[in-house]
Design a protein around this motif. Structure first.
Motif, short mmCIF file in Angstrom:
data_model
loop_
_atom_site.label_atom_id
_atom_site.label_comp_id
_atom_site.label_asym_id
_atom_site.label_seq_id
_atom_site.Cartn_x
_atom_site.Cartn_y
_atom_site.Cartn_z
N UNK A 262 17.78 -11.96 -26.38
CA UNK A 262 17.04 -10.99 -25.43
C UNK A 262 16.38 -12.30 -24.28
N UNK A 263 15.52 -12.43 -25.37
CA UNK A 263 14.02 -13.41 -25.02
C UNK A 263 13.59 -14.58 -25.80
N UNK A 264 14.69 -15.83 -25.13
CA UNK A 264 14.19 -17.32 -26.06
C UNK A 264 12.78 -18.01 -25.38
N UNK A 265 12.41 -18.73 -26.69
CA UNK A 265 11.37 -19.42 -25.91
C UNK A 265 11.78 -20.89 -26.04
N UNK B 97 12.68 -18.98 -21.79
CA UNK B 97 11.03 -18.93 -20.92
C UNK B 97 11.14 -20.76 -22.05
N UNK B 98 10.85 -21.89 -20.56
CA UNK B 98 10.16 -23.18 -21.09
C UNK B 98 8.77 -23.63 -21.06
N UNK B 99 8.27 -23.47 -22.58
CA UNK B 99 7.29 -23.58 -22.95
C UNK B 99 6.80 -25.15 -22.93
N UNK B 100 5.92 -25.53 -22.58
CA UNK B 100 4.74 -27.35 -22.86
C UNK B 100 3.37 -27.29 -23.55
N UNK B 101 2.83 -27.25 -24.87
CA UNK B 101 1.57 -26.90 -24.85
C UNK B 101 1.20 -28.38 -25.11
#
Length: 284
Positions: free
Chosen positions: A139-142, A168-172
């Motif tokens: 249900x929730x994908x990072x 959600x696309x995450x950039x660190x």
């Protein structure tokens, strides 16, 4: 999707793998192949009579897992028993598939065991590493991205395989170069100001990045080392899957599995999808 191959052992993790592979195959309307690999015992000097006894027991237990999964789904399902090195056999079996599903360590579910690590590094297909007990489709994908062309594969694979998930696309923004800047003579205040500017630039670029999937992917930019940051955000947001490309912008042509992808797959707090980006091997 052509097929889903799931490597199952005879531990509770094996059943988790089989059940998650079933859920993925159902969403994709793809056939499912369960593979159980029996290691040879020649190097342990086990007599043939005991080898036959053990093989018979393991075959029966694998068949019980197969019957359990088959009773829970209507997708075509098959069971393959093989002998040899588990990592190699998993990779070979997955050559005709789009997705290989493996489990975390049967000793410590929070870690990646040697067989799964080997298969994740060598497989030609995407690899799904299962840690948690499946309850429902993801249900929730990072999706951990570096905004390279390679990292687009992680997002694309997620949307194809789990179309109903919130992505959600995450950039660190990496911190590993700060010491280099200090060595070059910058003051702490200058480095801090520089990071603020770079964060703003990253946010602008991420908005452009997610425009490849309008309305389907949210953008998120954070400050910190990628592996630790991805794990922390996954816990905070209650993500049930982290998606990452097998190679990022910092990988060389001969990299099988990038350092960030390997670290996330090894220690993530939830399941991990490693989207395969082909390497290019060239002899010197």
């Amino acid at each position: 999707m052509k097929a889903v191959v799931a490597g199952v052992d005879l531990t509770p993790i094996g059943r988790r793998v089989a059940d998650r592979a079933r859920l993925v195959a159902e969403v994709a309307a793809a056939p499912l192949e369960l593979l159980h690999v029996m290691e040879t015992m020649a190097d342990a000097m086990v007599p043939d009579s005991l080898v036959r006894l053990v093989d018979g027991h393991r075959s029966a237990e694998a068949k019980a897992v197969f019957d359990w999964v088959r009773g829970r789904t209507e997708v075509p399902i098959d069971l393959t028993l093989a002998k040899g090195s588990p990592g190699w056999e998993l990779v070979r079996a997955s050559k005709h598939a789009d997705l290989l599903v493996v489990g975390s360590s049967s000793v410590d579910a929070g870690r990646l065991g040697p067989v799964a690590a080997s298969a994740t590094g060598m497989a030609l297909s995407d690899v799904l590493v299962v840690r948690r007990q499946p309850r429902s489709p993801y249900k929730k994908v990072l999706a951990a991205v570096d905004m390279s062309e390679a990292s687009k594969s992680a997002v694309g694979a997620t949307l194809r395989r789990f179309p109903e998930a919130e992505v959600t696309a995450l950039f660190a923004l990496p911190t590993r170069f700060d010491n280099v800047l200090v060595g070059a003579g910058l003051f702490t205040e200058e480095i801090s100001a520089s990071r603020t500017v770079r964060i703003e630039e990253a946010e602008d670029r991420m908005e452009e990045f997610v425009e490849n999937w309008p309305g389907r992917v949210r953008a998120m930019v954070v400050d910190g080392p990628p592996q630790e940051t991805v794990d922390e955000i996954a816990r905070r947001r209650g993500a049930d899957l982290i998606a990452v490309a097998s190679r990022g912008s910092g990988a060389t042509r001969m990299t099988l599995l990038g350092s960030v992808a390997g670290a996330v797959a090894s220690d993530a707090p939830c399941d991990v999808l490693v989207a395969r980006v082909p390497s290019q091997f060239r002899r010197p």
